[in-house]
Design a protein around this motif. Sequence first.
Motif, short mmCIF file in Angstrom:
data_model
loop_
_atom_site.label_atom_id
_atom_site.label_comp_id
_atom_site.label_asym_id
_atom_site.label_seq_id
_atom_site.Cartn_x
_atom_site.Cartn_y
_atom_site.Cartn_z
N GLY A 55 -23.10 -19.04 54.69
CA GLY A 55 -21.70 -19.41 54.79
C GLY A 55 -20.98 -18.63 55.87
N ASP A 56 -21.23 -17.32 55.94
CA ASP A 56 -20.60 -16.50 56.97
C ASP A 56 -21.01 -16.96 58.36
N CYS A 58 -22.08 -20.01 59.27
CA CYS A 58 -21.48 -21.32 59.55
C CYS A 58 -20.01 -21.18 59.93
N LEU A 59 -19.35 -20.22 59.31
CA LEU A 59 -17.92 -20.00 59.55
C LEU A 59 -17.66 -19.35 60.90
N SER A 60 -18.49 -18.38 61.27
CA SER A 60 -18.19 -17.58 62.45
C SER A 60 -18.97 -17.97 63.70
N LEU A 173 -19.87 -23.65 50.33
CA LEU A 173 -18.53 -24.26 50.36
C LEU A 173 -17.92 -24.35 48.97
N GLN A 256 -19.34 -30.45 60.00
CA GLN A 256 -17.98 -30.03 60.32
C GLN A 256 -16.97 -30.94 59.62
N SER A 259 -17.03 -30.39 55.78
CA SER A 259 -16.41 -29.13 55.37
C SER A 259 -14.92 -29.13 55.66
N LYS A 262 -13.86 -26.53 58.22
CA LYS A 262 -14.06 -25.10 57.94
C LYS A 262 -15.26 -24.57 58.73
N TYR A 263 -16.35 -25.33 58.73
CA TYR A 263 -17.54 -24.96 59.49
C TYR A 263 -17.51 -25.73 60.81
N ARG A 264 -17.92 -25.08 61.87
CA ARG A 264 -17.82 -25.67 63.20
C ARG A 264 -19.18 -26.11 63.73
#
Length: 339
Positions: A55-56, A58-60, A173, A256, A259, A262-264
Amino acid sequence: MADLLLSAVHHENLPESYVRPISERPRLTEVIVDDNIPLVDLGCPNRSVIVRQIGDACLSYGFFQVVNHGFSVELMESMMAVAKEFFNLPPEEKKRHYSDDPSKKMRLSTSFNVRKETVHNWRDYLRLHCHPLEEFVQDWPSDPPSFKEVVSSYCKEVRALGFRLLGMISESLGLEEDYIKNVLGDQEQHMAINCYPACPEPELTYGLPAHTDPNALTILLQDQLVAGLQVLRDGKWIAVNPHPNAFVINIGDQLQALSNGKYRSVWHRAIVNSQRQRMSVASFLCPCNTALISPPKKLTEDGTHAVYRNFTYDEYYKKFWSRNLDQEHCLELFKTDQL
């Protein structure tokens, strides 16, 4: 058009049709190395740790690498070996498989979309549809002799790994493990075996320019000897050098959207090498064409608005292929503020 195949001839100079305008060139001296590229150990006994790390990432970052994934190293090596064998075949043998029709289920082609693009990319590729295997494998190349057996085995393992990862992305998520898998339906699976021949002037062109992937999840097997993948983060291009026995996992456009932004979906590109050919094998998990892509209620029930309108994957994929690869993000055309 088969005469365009780069792997069929040796080039002393870069043809003009591959030269990018000055403003669009890769500026290789500005590429940086990031020692913090996410590396997820799928062998960790604590699933919640893996889910959090994914998750981290996917987020960053929009991508991560995985190790201890349970995939046979021997099979990874065999896949890369048979890919190289195919592209080392005599030109007349390879040209039998050539097509520039994106709708074909098995084709050897070059660049990205030679029918539409104005500047070509320094890449040949073999595109295969891989699910259900029994429907497509008979049309795959018979030379090298081991091609069908090796690639079939690889496809089965990649699909299983992809479903594991989708489950953990779903959990990251706050959704049920099988939520994303169920939404995407009976997922199609495609493969691109990429060959980037040695290029006389790599600073003037790309193997593939900056783009995002239109599918849900991409699993990339990198050449262990020649680097070339780069990803965009905070406005800077980062080199993703090969890690031993690892896969690179890219978040695609559909995740993307699912989510709710939220996820790029990661912007990435492939550069080329002046001395050596580079290979890669990209496997794409794609929603079934009728899958309706919309944000889960759990991600909007707090009043957060839906970033993208509902759409089917078929609609999205057709729009993606109607454009140039390096145009604006295709998802921009599906934003709710475009209504």
